[in-house]
Design a protein around this motif. Structure first.
Motif, short mmCIF file in Angstrom:
data_model
loop_
_atom_site.label_atom_id
_atom_site.label_comp_id
_atom_site.label_asym_id
_atom_site.label_seq_id
_atom_site.Cartn_x
_atom_site.Cartn_y
_atom_site.Cartn_z
N LEU A 21 39.75 91.01 94.71
CA LEU A 21 38.61 90.20 94.28
C LEU A 21 37.62 91.07 93.52
O LEU A 21 37.44 92.25 93.83
CB LEU A 21 37.90 89.60 95.50
N ILE A 22 36.98 90.48 92.51
CA ILE A 22 35.86 91.15 91.84
C ILE A 22 34.62 90.28 92.00
O ILE A 22 34.68 89.06 91.89
CB ILE A 22 36.15 91.46 90.36
N GLU A 23 33.49 90.94 92.29
CA GLU A 23 32.27 90.21 92.63
C GLU A 23 31.11 90.61 91.71
O GLU A 23 30.69 91.77 91.73
CB GLU A 23 31.86 90.47 94.08
N PRO A 24 30.57 89.67 90.94
CA PRO A 24 29.33 89.95 90.22
C PRO A 24 28.17 90.11 91.19
O PRO A 24 27.99 89.31 92.11
CB PRO A 24 29.14 88.69 89.35
N ILE A 25 27.39 91.17 91.00
CA ILE A 25 26.20 91.44 91.81
C ILE A 25 24.99 91.42 90.88
O ILE A 25 25.02 92.03 89.81
CB ILE A 25 26.32 92.80 92.52
N PRO A 54 29.16 85.68 86.49
CA PRO A 54 30.48 85.06 86.56
C PRO A 54 31.17 85.00 85.19
O PRO A 54 32.39 85.06 85.11
CB PRO A 54 30.20 83.65 87.11
N HIS A 55 30.38 84.89 84.13
CA HIS A 55 30.96 84.80 82.79
C HIS A 55 31.64 86.13 82.41
O HIS A 55 32.75 86.13 81.88
CB HIS A 55 29.89 84.43 81.78
N GLN A 56 30.96 87.23 82.68
CA GLN A 56 31.55 88.55 82.44
C GLN A 56 32.81 88.73 83.29
O GLN A 56 33.84 89.23 82.79
CB GLN A 56 30.53 89.64 82.78
N ALA A 57 32.75 88.32 84.54
CA ALA A 57 33.91 88.46 85.43
C ALA A 57 35.09 87.63 84.93
O ALA A 57 36.24 88.09 84.96
CB ALA A 57 33.52 88.03 86.84
N ALA A 58 34.83 86.41 84.46
CA ALA A 58 35.91 85.55 83.97
C ALA A 58 36.60 86.17 82.76
O ALA A 58 37.83 86.10 82.62
CB ALA A 58 35.37 84.16 83.63
N GLU A 59 35.83 86.78 81.87
CA GLU A 59 36.41 87.45 80.70
C GLU A 59 37.29 88.62 81.13
O GLU A 59 38.37 88.84 80.56
CB GLU A 59 35.29 87.93 79.77
N ILE A 60 36.84 89.38 82.12
CA ILE A 60 37.63 90.51 82.61
C ILE A 60 38.91 90.02 83.29
O ILE A 60 40.00 90.57 83.06
CB ILE A 60 36.77 91.36 83.57
N LEU A 61 38.81 88.96 84.08
CA LEU A 61 40.00 88.43 84.73
C LEU A 61 41.04 87.96 83.71
O LEU A 61 42.25 88.12 83.91
CB LEU A 61 39.62 87.28 85.66
N GLU A 62 40.56 87.39 82.62
CA GLU A 62 41.48 86.94 81.57
C GLU A 62 42.22 88.14 80.96
O GLU A 62 43.42 88.07 80.68
CB GLU A 62 40.72 86.18 80.49
N LYS A 63 41.51 89.24 80.78
CA LYS A 63 42.14 90.44 80.21
C LYS A 63 43.09 91.10 81.21
O LYS A 63 44.09 91.70 80.81
CB LYS A 63 41.06 91.43 79.76
N VAL A 64 42.78 91.01 82.50
CA VAL A 64 43.66 91.57 83.52
C VAL A 64 44.94 90.74 83.61
O VAL A 64 46.05 91.28 83.68
CB VAL A 64 42.95 91.63 84.89
N GLY A 65 44.80 89.43 83.63
CA GLY A 65 45.95 88.53 83.59
C GLY A 65 46.89 88.62 84.78
O GLY A 65 48.10 88.47 84.63
N LYS A 66 46.36 88.88 85.95
CA LYS A 66 47.17 88.99 87.16
C LYS A 66 46.76 87.89 88.14
O LYS A 66 45.57 87.79 88.49
CB LYS A 66 47.00 90.35 87.81
N PRO A 67 47.70 87.08 88.63
CA PRO A 67 47.33 85.94 89.48
C PRO A 67 46.73 86.32 90.82
O PRO A 67 46.06 85.50 91.45
CB PRO A 67 48.66 85.18 89.66
N ASN A 68 46.94 87.56 91.27
CA ASN A 68 46.40 87.95 92.58
C ASN A 68 45.10 88.73 92.46
O ASN A 68 44.64 89.34 93.42
CB ASN A 68 47.44 88.75 93.38
N TRP A 81 24.84 84.64 92.03
CA TRP A 81 25.01 83.71 90.91
C TRP A 81 23.72 82.95 90.60
O TRP A 81 23.39 82.73 89.44
CB TRP A 81 26.14 82.72 91.22
N GLN A 82 23.03 82.53 91.64
CA GLN A 82 21.77 81.81 91.43
C GLN A 82 20.74 82.69 90.73
O GLN A 82 20.06 82.24 89.80
CB GLN A 82 21.23 81.31 92.78
N ILE A 83 20.63 83.94 91.15
CA ILE A 83 19.62 84.83 90.57
C ILE A 83 19.93 85.14 89.11
O ILE A 83 19.04 85.19 88.27
CB ILE A 83 19.53 86.12 91.41
N MET A 84 21.20 85.32 88.79
CA MET A 84 21.56 85.73 87.43
C MET A 84 21.63 84.56 86.46
O MET A 84 21.28 84.70 85.29
CB MET A 84 22.91 86.45 87.43
N ASP A 85 22.10 83.41 86.92
CA ASP A 85 22.43 82.35 85.96
C ASP A 85 21.99 80.96 86.37
O ASP A 85 21.84 80.09 85.51
CB ASP A 85 23.95 82.35 85.71
#
Length: 271
Positions: free
Chosen positions: A148-152, A166-180, A190-194
């Protein structure tokens, strides 16, 4: 709709007790069927294993080691030049996960190095993080473990943390491309940032492998005074058929036990 499942983060809850094995027992006695923790690495592994089995709870999540906290580290996943240390930390996390039958490991990104500007090092840090996550994914897949990766948030909690939305994390997950390798949604961050929680939960739910909760801005119990209507948020997660655990990662205003009324209330209304 199936009711939500909660787990006690014993790095934050039951801190009235000094040892993690004691907190595992206390969480089970309070009605939790699962626990999670940040770092258990200074605790005796065999003692933890016995406590978990005796309590009959699942260990849902642990973090990779933070590195040198006194030296300013908070994870190493995206930190250039620290790849070997990241792998060593992953090995240690795997040792604990195997012994404790834990199926999720938060792969901590880490902080922008001191003396560096975020914009100047962002591309390099992302590249390091993607490569480390791909490496971790292959190792974890052999064990049936999800990374798991967690935006702080960088507005209040940690101004230098690399992964902050979460937007930055989603872009990174797309580049990683691993289902696990999935997204860890801490509603507090998430509330504080966005803000925009309803839309972000709907948009990113397919990527989410774990959820954590706390009120904003005090990071206390979900039903304490603050910005968030947790009854609405829990209903939203139910409606979207979220099946995972929700980690209770908050600072109790009083004793942990006294602050669990919100969970008892939820369980009563979901029966």
């Amino acid at each position: 709709m199936a009711p939500l499942k909660f787990c006690a983060n014993i790095s934050w809850l039951f801190t009235e007790l000094p040892d993690f094995h004691q907190r595992i027992s206390a969480a089970a006695a309070a009605g939790f069927q699962a626990v999670e923790a940040a770092w258990l690495y200074e605790s005796d592994l065999e003692q933890l294993r016995r406590a978990r089995e005796a309590a009959g709870v699942e260990l849902v999540l642990i973090n990779t080691p933070p590195g040198d906290i006194k030296g300013g580290d908070l994870g190493l996943g995206a930190v250039p030049g620290r790849e070997a240390e990241f792998r060593q930390g992953l090995d240690l996390a795997l040792k604990y996960a195997r012994a404790l039958e834990c199926k999720r490991i938060h792969l901590m990104a880490g902080r922008v190095p001191m003396g560096s500007q975020r914009k100047a090092v962002a591309k390099e840090m992302e590249a390091v993080f993607v490569q480390n996550l791909k490496y971790a994914a292959d190792i974890l897949s052999k064990e049936g473990i999800t990374g798991l990766i967690e935006p702080i948030n960088t507005r209040i909690t940690d101004p230098r943390y690399f992964l902050d939305s979460p937007h930055q994390a989603a872009e990174i997950l797309e580049k990683v491309g691993k289902p696990n390798i999935k997204l860890q949604m801490d509603v507090f961050h998430w509330q504080i940032m966005d803000g925009n929680l309803t839309q972000n939960i709907q948009k990113y739910l397919p990527l989410i492998g774990h959820v954590q909760v706390a009120q904003v801005p005090g990071r206390n119990e979900p039903d304490s005074a603050g910005e968030l209507d947790y009854r609405y948020l829990f209903n939203t997660l139910e409606r979207l058929h979220y099946q995972g655990y929700i980690g209770c990662e908050y600072k109790p205003l009083g004793s942990t036990q006294e602050g669990l009324g919100w969970m008892r209330d939820y369980c009563t209304h979901s029966e």
